[in-house]
Design a protein around this motif. Structure first.
Motif, PDB file in Angstrom:
ATOM      1  N   UNK A   1       0.823  -1.204   0.000  1.00  0.00           N
ATOM      2  CA  UNK A   1       0.000   0.000   0.000  1.00  0.00           C
ATOM      3  C   UNK A   1       0.859   1.256   0.000  1.00  0.00           C
ATOM      4  N   UNK A   2       1.983   1.221   0.755  1.00  0.00           N
ATOM      5  CA  UNK A   2       2.831   2.396   0.856  1.00  0.00           C
ATOM      6  C   UNK A   2       3.383   2.829  -0.485  1.00  0.00           C
ATOM      7  N   UNK A   3       3.779   1.850  -1.327  1.00  0.00           N
ATOM      8  CA  UNK A   3       4.338   2.174  -2.641  1.00  0.00           C
ATOM      9  C   UNK A   3       3.334   2.935  -3.496  1.00  0.00           C
ATOM     10  N   UNK A   4       2.084   2.483  -3.525  1.00  0.00           N
ATOM     11  CA  UNK A   4       1.073   3.122  -4.347  1.00  0.00           C
ATOM     12  C   UNK A   4       0.697   4.491  -3.802  1.00  0.00           C
ATOM     13  N   UNK A   5       0.679   4.634  -2.475  1.00  0.00           N
ATOM     14  CA  UNK A   5       0.362   5.927  -1.869  1.00  0.00           C
ATOM     15  C   UNK A   5       1.420   6.957  -2.242  1.00  0.00           C
ATOM     16  N   UNK A   6       2.692   6.568  -2.163  1.00  0.00           N
ATOM     17  CA  UNK A   6       3.753   7.506  -2.512  1.00  0.00           C
ATOM     18  C   UNK A   6       3.720   7.838  -3.992  1.00  0.00           C
ATOM     19  N   UNK A   7       3.380   6.834  -4.832  1.00  0.00           N
ATOM     20  CA  UNK A   7       3.249   7.067  -6.269  1.00  0.00           C
ATOM     21  C   UNK A   7       2.167   8.101  -6.544  1.00  0.00           C
ATOM     22  N   UNK A   8       1.022   7.907  -5.879  1.00  0.00           N
ATOM     23  CA  UNK A   8      -0.085   8.835  -6.090  1.00  0.00           C
ATOM     24  C   UNK A   8       0.255  10.224  -5.581  1.00  0.00           C
ATOM     25  N   UNK A   9       0.877  10.312  -4.403  1.00  0.00           N
ATOM     26  CA  UNK A   9       1.197  11.609  -3.828  1.00  0.00           C
ATOM     27  C   UNK A   9       2.153  12.394  -4.713  1.00  0.00           C
ATOM     28  N   UNK A  10       3.128  11.691  -5.290  1.00  0.00           N
ATOM     29  CA  UNK A  10       4.065  12.361  -6.180  1.00  0.00           C
ATOM     30  C   UNK A  10       3.384  12.901  -7.412  1.00  0.00           C
ATOM     31  N   UNK A  11       2.498  12.111  -8.028  1.00  0.00           N
ATOM     32  CA  UNK A  11       1.777  12.569  -9.206  1.00  0.00           C
ATOM     33  C   UNK A  11       0.778  13.651  -8.841  1.00  0.00           C
ATOM     34  N   UNK A  12       0.140  13.519  -7.689  1.00  0.00           N
ATOM     35  CA  UNK A  12      -0.870  14.486  -7.274  1.00  0.00           C
ATOM     36  C   UNK A  12      -0.273  15.871  -7.117  1.00  0.00           C
ATOM     37  N   UNK A  13       0.984  15.965  -6.677  1.00  0.00           N
ATOM     38  CA  UNK A  13       1.616  17.272  -6.538  1.00  0.00           C
ATOM     39  C   UNK A  13       1.697  17.980  -7.880  1.00  0.00           C
TER      40      UNK A  13
ATOM     41  N   UNK B   1      -5.608   7.660 -15.651  1.00  0.00           N
ATOM     42  CA  UNK B   1      -4.770   6.918 -14.709  1.00  0.00           C
ATOM     43  C   UNK B   1      -4.673   7.657 -13.374  1.00  0.00           C
ATOM     44  N   UNK B   2      -4.493   8.981 -13.455  1.00  0.00           N
ATOM     45  CA  UNK B   2      -4.427   9.790 -12.232  1.00  0.00           C
ATOM     46  C   UNK B   2      -5.719   9.678 -11.426  1.00  0.00           C
ATOM     47  N   UNK B   3      -6.848   9.807 -12.107  1.00  0.00           N
ATOM     48  CA  UNK B   3      -8.139   9.787 -11.403  1.00  0.00           C
ATOM     49  C   UNK B   3      -8.455   8.408 -10.813  1.00  0.00           C
ATOM     50  N   UNK B   4      -8.204   7.356 -11.583  1.00  0.00           N
ATOM     51  CA  UNK B   4      -8.504   6.005 -11.109  1.00  0.00           C
ATOM     52  C   UNK B   4      -7.547   5.608  -9.986  1.00  0.00           C
TER      53      UNK B   4
ATOM     54  N   UNK C   1      -6.732   4.544  -4.343  1.00  0.00           N
ATOM     55  CA  UNK C   1      -5.964   4.799  -3.128  1.00  0.00           C
ATOM     56  C   UNK C   1      -6.883   5.178  -1.978  1.00  0.00           C
ATOM     57  N   UNK C   2      -7.871   6.029  -2.271  1.00  0.00           N
ATOM     58  CA  UNK C   2      -8.825   6.435  -1.229  1.00  0.00           C
ATOM     59  C   UNK C   2      -9.674   5.256  -0.764  1.00  0.00           C
ATOM     60  N   UNK C   3     -10.105   4.426  -1.725  1.00  0.00           N
ATOM     61  CA  UNK C   3     -10.956   3.289  -1.374  1.00  0.00           C
ATOM     62  C   UNK C   3     -10.232   2.277  -0.492  1.00  0.00           C
ATOM     63  N   UNK C   4      -8.910   2.203  -0.640  1.00  0.00           N
ATOM     64  CA  UNK C   4      -8.158   1.177   0.069  1.00  0.00           C
ATOM     65  C   UNK C   4      -7.574   1.657   1.399  1.00  0.00           C
TER      66      UNK C   4
ATOM     67  N   UNK D   1      -7.916  -0.428   4.654  1.00  0.00           N
ATOM     68  CA  UNK D   1      -8.310  -1.803   4.336  1.00  0.00           C
ATOM     69  C   UNK D   1      -7.074  -2.645   4.089  1.00  0.00           C
ATOM     70  N   UNK D   2      -7.243  -3.945   4.022  1.00  0.00           N
ATOM     71  CA  UNK D   2      -6.133  -4.860   3.789  1.00  0.00           C
ATOM     72  C   UNK D   2      -6.121  -5.391   2.353  1.00  0.00           C
ATOM     73  N   UNK D   3      -6.944  -4.802   1.480  1.00  0.00           N
ATOM     74  CA  UNK D   3      -7.012  -5.267   0.104  1.00  0.00           C
ATOM     75  C   UNK D   3      -5.735  -4.879  -0.652  1.00  0.00           C
ATOM     76  N   UNK D   4      -5.347  -5.756  -1.564  1.00  0.00           N
ATOM     77  CA  UNK D   4      -4.154  -5.502  -2.361  1.00  0.00           C
ATOM     78  C   UNK D   4      -4.517  -4.675  -3.584  1.00  0.00           C
ATOM     79  N   UNK D   5      -3.832  -3.584  -3.789  1.00  0.00           N
ATOM     80  CA  UNK D   5      -4.073  -2.710  -4.931  1.00  0.00           C
ATOM     81  C   UNK D   5      -3.349  -3.256  -6.159  1.00  0.00           C
ATOM     82  N   UNK D   6      -4.063  -3.474  -7.236  1.00  0.00           N
ATOM     83  CA  UNK D   6      -3.485  -4.039  -8.452  1.00  0.00           C
ATOM     84  C   UNK D   6      -3.165  -2.929  -9.439  1.00  0.00           C
TER      85      UNK D   6
END
Length: 366
Positions: free
Chosen positions: A1-13, A122-125, A130-133, A136-141
């Motif tokens: 989860x941490x990897x995807x969160x950091x990916x999103x945060x970097x793009x979100x900036x 891609x940014x929106x999805x 990221x918000x939905x997860x 939670x313990x679900x794996x983000x694909x």
């Protein structure tokens, strides 16, 4: 989860600059994506003509070459965007093959619209996933995110094209074959009959070709079943045995030699779709490069021949051009009396030159 969160945060900036001004959601994201494309073009990270791209410090490099055939204006086009979406580990590559009287306009429209639209989706999805997860313990694909992004993008591009005021795509269309490399994974989206082929080292230590895509021809069982189920027809003309085409129920039009394409609205109700097949592959040190090429290449060059031609080219910037030149020679030898098709190639090299036997010199073909 941490990897995807950091990916999103970097793009979100990167996207946040637009969103500070107002809160229009998708329109802001699209505007930000368009601005990224303009900035990348200024930095010479986007290539739309024959040439070579290799950003400093990147493992990616790509060679492009396109040649007009003998049927009129060149309806093929291509694009490479290094540092896709301001992400250092991403690159976007695409081949777009137009057909019909307006085919060259259709292919360029798809080429110009798809990267920014894909980046926006891609940014929106990714943001929503990221918000939905959270919590939670679900794996983000990552694959599901890219697949959804591609499906939405292709539907949007096709819809925009249908209502385009300056392009008549009723009897014209374009294929689309694109790849996004993100780190050690490639995502391939194919609409039509262009083809992607990977060069990889076999267990016997020889360089072999692995086809990554299906050529979506009308006689493929699943494609023919869909077309016939929509009342379309699939058959060959007497003077073209083996060339299966799509026809309207009650007319000998348009005779399209592929089962998926953008545009071609005259048969969209009869089984033709613009839905991409999306696949992924993890890259290993054994994978050397990927060839994306329009069908004009594959009509006369086998997958293995293409891999051998590219691998034996001493300089990476010349790889795509050399493959096209060899295909031109093959057309003259194997298909005498038949007008040569347009031919376009993107060679995406997956590792830096220091880890490859192919030498590398930055140059641009004029």
């Amino acid at each position: 989860m941490g990897h995807f969160s950091s990916m999103f945060n970097g793009l979100a900036r990167t996207f946040s600059i637009k969103r500070v001004k107002n809160n229009n959601g998708n329109s802001d994201a699209k505007e930000a994506a368009d601005d990224m494309a303009k900035d990348a073009k200024k930095k010479e990270l986007i290539l739309k003509s024959s040439g070579y791209v290799n950003a400093q410090g990147s493992n990616n490099s790509a060679s492009i070459f396109s040649k007009r055939g003998e049927k009129g204006v060149n309806q093929d086009c291509a694009l490479v965007w290094e540092g896709f979406g301001c992400q250092e580990d991403m690159i976007f590559c695409g081949i777009f093959d137009g057909h019909g009287p307006w085919g060259h306009y259709v292919s360029k429209h798809v080429r110009n619209s798809m990267p920014s639209s894909l980046l926006c989706n891609w940014q929106n999805i990714l943001a929503q996933a990221t918000l939905d997860l959270e919590g939670s313990n679900k794996k983000l694909s990552r694959f599901d995110i890219w697949k959804q992004s591609y499906l939405k993008t292709c539907a949007t591009v096709d819809q925009e094209l249908e209502h385009h005021r300056k392009i008549d795509a009723y009897y014209s269309g374009s294929t689309s074959l694109t790849i996004v490399r993100q780190g050690d994974v490639i995502y391939v989206a194919n609409v039509g009959d262009s083809r992607a082929v990977l060069a990889t080292v076999s267990d016997e230590e020889s360089l072999v070709a692995v086809q990554l895509t299906l050529d979506f021809k009308p006689n493929l069982p699943q494609e023919e079943e869909r077309i016939l189920g929509c009342q379309g027809r699939v058959f060959c003309l007497e003077d073209e045995p083996g060339v299966h085409r799509v026809w309207q129920p009650d007319a000998k039009t348009p005779g399209l030699a592929m089962s998926r394409a953008f545009g071609d609205y005259c048969i969209k109700d009869y089984g033709l779709v613009s839905v991409p097949e999306v696949t992924q592959r993890h890259i290993s040190t054994k994978d050397h490069f990927i060839i994306l090429a329009s069908d004009g290449i594959w009509d006369v060059i086998s997958n293995q021949e293409a891999v051998e031609i590219v691998s034996s080219t001493a300089e990476r910037p010349k790889a795509a051009k050399r493959l096209v030149e060899q295909a031109v020679r093959a057309w003259k030898k194997k298909r005498r009396g038949i007008s040569m098709d347009d031919m376009s190639v993107v060679c995406l090299f997956l590792h830096s030159s220091s880890s490859s036997s192919l030498s590398q010199h930055a140059t641009t073909f004029k």
